[in-house]
Scaffold this motif. Structure first.
Motif, PDB file in Angstrom:
ATOM      1  N   TYR A  61       0.850  -1.208   0.000  1.00 40.39           N
ATOM      2  CA  TYR A  61       0.000   0.000   0.000  1.00 40.39           C
ATOM      3  C   TYR A  61       0.883   1.255   0.000  1.00 40.39           C
ATOM      4  N   HIS A  62       1.969   1.205   0.724  1.00 37.65           N
ATOM      5  CA  HIS A  62       2.878   2.360   0.713  1.00 37.65           C
ATOM      6  C   HIS A  62       3.469   2.578  -0.685  1.00 37.65           C
ATOM      7  N   ALA A  63       3.762   1.482  -1.373  1.00 39.68           N
ATOM      8  CA  ALA A  63       4.241   1.614  -2.761  1.00 39.68           C
ATOM      9  C   ALA A  63       3.155   2.283  -3.607  1.00 39.68           C
ATOM     10  N   GLY A  64       1.910   1.907  -3.346  1.00 33.69           N
ATOM     11  CA  GLY A  64       0.781   2.510  -4.067  1.00 33.69           C
ATOM     12  C   GLY A  64       0.675   4.006  -3.797  1.00 33.69           C
ATOM     13  N   PRO A 234       4.745   8.498   2.430  1.00 31.56           N
ATOM     14  CA  PRO A 234       4.716   7.025   2.472  1.00 31.56           C
ATOM     15  C   PRO A 234       6.023   6.401   2.975  1.00 31.56           C
ATOM     16  N   VAL A 235       7.144   7.052   2.713  1.00 31.34           N
ATOM     17  CA  VAL A 235       8.420   6.519   3.228  1.00 31.34           C
ATOM     18  C   VAL A 235       8.398   6.549   4.766  1.00 31.34           C
ATOM     19  N   ALA A 236       7.861   7.632   5.326  1.00 35.12           N
ATOM     20  CA  ALA A 236       7.753   7.730   6.783  1.00 35.12           C
ATOM     21  C   ALA A 236       6.848   6.619   7.315  1.00 35.12           C
ATOM     22  N   LEU A 237       5.738   6.380   6.633  1.00 36.37           N
ATOM     23  CA  LEU A 237       4.826   5.308   7.069  1.00 36.37           C
ATOM     24  C   LEU A 237       5.521   3.953   7.001  1.00 36.37           C
ATOM     25  N   GLU A 238       6.292   3.754   5.962  1.00 39.90           N
ATOM     26  CA  GLU A 238       7.003   2.482   5.780  1.00 39.90           C
ATOM     27  C   GLU A 238       8.070   2.305   6.865  1.00 39.90           C
ATOM     28  N   LEU A 241       6.254   1.321   9.974  1.00 44.43           N
ATOM     29  CA  LEU A 241       5.735  -0.056   9.905  1.00 44.43           C
ATOM     30  C   LEU A 241       6.855  -1.071  10.151  1.00 44.43           C
ATOM     31  N   LYS A 242       8.008  -0.835   9.561  1.00 43.10           N
ATOM     32  CA  LYS A 242       9.140  -1.746   9.739  1.00 43.10           C
ATOM     33  C   LYS A 242       9.519  -1.842  11.213  1.00 43.10           C
ATOM     34  N   LEU A 243       9.544  -0.688  11.870  1.00 45.52           N
ATOM     35  CA  LEU A 243       9.950  -0.675  13.274  1.00 45.52           C
ATOM     36  C   LEU A 243       8.926  -1.385  14.156  1.00 45.52           C
ATOM     37  N   LYS A 244       7.661  -1.185  13.860  1.00 45.96           N
ATOM     38  CA  LYS A 244       6.614  -1.876  14.628  1.00 45.96           C
ATOM     39  C   LYS A 244       6.756  -3.372  14.471  1.00 45.96           C
ATOM     40  N   GLU A 245       6.823  -3.813  13.219  1.00 49.73           N
ATOM     41  CA  GLU A 245       6.730  -5.256  12.998  1.00 49.73           C
ATOM     42  C   GLU A 245       7.985  -6.004  13.442  1.00 49.73           C
ATOM     43  N   LEU A 246       9.139  -5.339  13.413  1.00 46.90           N
ATOM     44  CA  LEU A 246      10.378  -6.037  13.745  1.00 46.90           C
ATOM     45  C   LEU A 246      10.844  -5.774  15.173  1.00 46.90           C
ATOM     46  N   TYR A 248       8.976  -4.277  17.603  1.00 47.80           N
ATOM     47  CA  TYR A 248       7.832  -4.221  18.526  1.00 47.80           C
ATOM     48  C   TYR A 248       7.862  -2.927  19.320  1.00 47.80           C
ATOM     49  N   MET A 249       8.103  -1.870  18.621  1.00 47.36           N
ATOM     50  CA  MET A 249       8.257  -0.581  19.276  1.00 47.36           C
ATOM     51  C   MET A 249       7.147   0.338  18.772  1.00 47.36           C
ATOM     52  N   HIS A 250       6.681   1.224  19.632  1.00 48.34           N
ATOM     53  CA  HIS A 250       5.688   2.172  19.153  1.00 48.34           C
ATOM     54  C   HIS A 250       6.329   3.107  18.123  1.00 48.34           C
ATOM     55  N   ALA A 251       5.770   3.137  16.951  1.00 47.40           N
ATOM     56  CA  ALA A 251       6.327   3.971  15.892  1.00 47.40           C
ATOM     57  C   ALA A 251       5.169   4.486  15.061  1.00 47.40           C
ATOM     58  N   GLU A 252       5.241   5.744  14.679  1.00 51.11           N
ATOM     59  CA  GLU A 252       4.168   6.303  13.865  1.00 51.11           C
ATOM     60  C   GLU A 252       4.731   7.198  12.788  1.00 51.11           C
ATOM     61  N   GLY A 253       4.140   7.124  11.635  1.00 50.58           N
ATOM     62  CA  GLY A 253       4.537   8.008  10.548  1.00 50.58           C
ATOM     63  C   GLY A 253       3.478   9.088  10.362  1.00 50.58           C
ATOM     64  N   PHE A 254       3.928  10.289  10.111  1.00 42.95           N
ATOM     65  CA  PHE A 254       2.994  11.399   9.894  1.00 42.95           C
ATOM     66  C   PHE A 254       3.387  12.187   8.655  1.00 42.95           C
ATOM     67  N   ALA A 255       2.369  12.819   8.055  1.00 39.06           N
ATOM     68  CA  ALA A 255       2.658  13.861   7.080  1.00 39.06           C
ATOM     69  C   ALA A 255       3.111  15.057   7.919  1.00 39.06           C
ATOM     70  N   ALA A 256       4.288  15.583   7.622  1.00 41.08           N
ATOM     71  CA  ALA A 256       4.872  16.603   8.497  1.00 41.08           C
ATOM     72  C   ALA A 256       3.938  17.803   8.703  1.00 41.08           C
TER      73      ALA A 256
END
Ligand code: M6R
Length: 369
Positions: A61-64, A234-238, A241-246, A248-256
């Motif tokens: 979805y981020h690629a999209g 989308p790079v921020a979101l990605e 996501l990587k940090l969450k899934e690997l 297990y840390m709270h991580a969030e991406g935002f539009a600045a």
């Protein structure tokens, strides 16, 4: 099988220059233009399209999301991106003139499959961007463009993501070529920029040691925020996501630009905030805005980790840690700026003692809705 790497993920990160080159292989003609006859969509069919809708899940979805910027810019067709799991529940407007692009590494993601079935029932043409030959999603689509990244074993998607973006760029540019919104020389110039990407990704990979060290130093952080604008969003979101899934840390991406509308309240002394900075060339307004965003979070105590192009000096005073990526045209920058975030998450997870290839609760392909 891991070729001496500790994890498949590391091997797959390292394979990215080759993977990107393979996605381009055979798709550029001698005239420097694109030839994508393999897609099985005729030029007439492509000329009939009046809207593009991308459906995908997770990293795809981020690629999209990145694709949307390129497709709208190059083709002037409206392009929507939707999480496949949401798509068919909202009575979406799709018809015979809609080109639906379903992006999936595995080609077996149930939500994406159901979305494409729904789209076809409405008469839309569906193009799959997929990494797995003969998987269900390409089999059920009208057309397919394979990413040719090679098998991706690690649960966390890396080379598939980079190559999905490349495939989307190819489709967007080809639509522009066929529909005449982009002319020969413009297309040739983007094609050259695309062809330069494998070497640029290679350059990024060669400079990752400081990123690994930074990840080890930050391994006890409780939360990491990621900011981006335009294709950096989308790079921020990605990255998050990587940090969450690997890790297990709270991580969030935002539009600045959304910072002031809420998220800035999260910022505390010492909180790591990763900022993906767009190229200072081209859309310099965006660049200047993000530089002020970095200042804003830093003034509130954030520890800023700035990903910026080589030669971008404006960010230097506000970066606690500076990660350089090679110069790149604005739209293509995600292909290089994502790589440090993959390395960051991978190293963070292993520093925290987790199995990078098999994160808890996750499966490589999600075949239930
Ligand atoms: O196989 P797919 O590309 O359809 O998979 C979609 C997502 O499940 C996938 O990208 C997931 O988000 C990854 N684990 C992210 O690293």
């Amino acid at each position: 099988e891991k070729d001496g790497y500790d994890y498949f993920m590391l091997k797959e990160i390292a394979e990215q220059p080759k993977a990107v080159a393979n996605t381009l292989l055979g798709r550029i003609g001698k005239d420097g233009l694109l030839s994508l006859d393999e897609m099985r969509l005729s030029d007439d069919e492509l000329r009939e399209v009046d809207k593009v809708v991308v459906v995908a899940c997770g990293t795809a979805y981020h690629a999209g999301m990145v694709a949307k910027y390129a497709i709208e810019h190059w083709t002037r067709l409206p392009c929507e991106v939707e999480l496949a799991s949401e798509f068919r529940y909202r009575d979406p407007v799709v018809d015979r003139q809609t080109l639906v692009i379903a992006i999936s590494q595995s080609g077996e993601t149930m939500d994406t499959l159901m979305a494409l079935r729904y789209a076809r029932e409405q008469g839309a043409r569906v193009l799959a961007i997929c990494n797995t030959n003969g998987a269900t999603i390409p089999r059920e689509s009208d057309a397919v463009l394979y990413t040719h990244a090679g098998p991706e074993v690690a649960v966390a998607s890396t080379k598939a993501f980079l190559t999905q973006m490349i495939a989307c760029f190819l489709v967007g540019l080809y639509l522009g070529q066929v529909r005449g919104t982009k002319w020969g020389d413009e297309i040739r110039s983007v094609v050259r920029d695309l062809s330069d990407l494998p070497a640029k990704v290679d350059l990024v990979l060669e400079t990752m040691e400081p990123v690994r060290e930074l990840a080890r130093n930050l391994a006890s952080a409780t939360s990491v925020l990621f900011l981006g604008r335009h294709v950096g969003y989308p790079v921020a979101l990605e990255g998050a996501l990587k940090l969450k899934e690997l890790a297990y840390m709270h991580a969030e991406g935002f539009a600045a630009g959304e910072l002031k509308h809420g998220p800035i309240a999260l910022v505390e002394e010492g909180m790591p905030i990763v900022v993906v900075v767009p190229s200072p060339r081209g859309r310099s307004v965006l660049h200047d805005k993000i530089v002020s965003n970095i200042q804003e979070v830093r003034a509130r105590g954030a520890r800023t980790i700035v990903i910026a192009e080589e030669g971008d000096d404006d960010v230097v005073p506000y970066a606690d840690h500076l990660i350089r990526v090679p110069e790149c045209p604005v739209l293509l920058q995600p292909v290089v700026s994502t790589v440090p975030l993959q390395v960051f998450a991978c190293e963070m997870a292993s520093a925290r003692g987790f199995d990078v290839d098999q994160p808890r609760n996750l499966a490589k392909s999600v075949t239930v809705e």
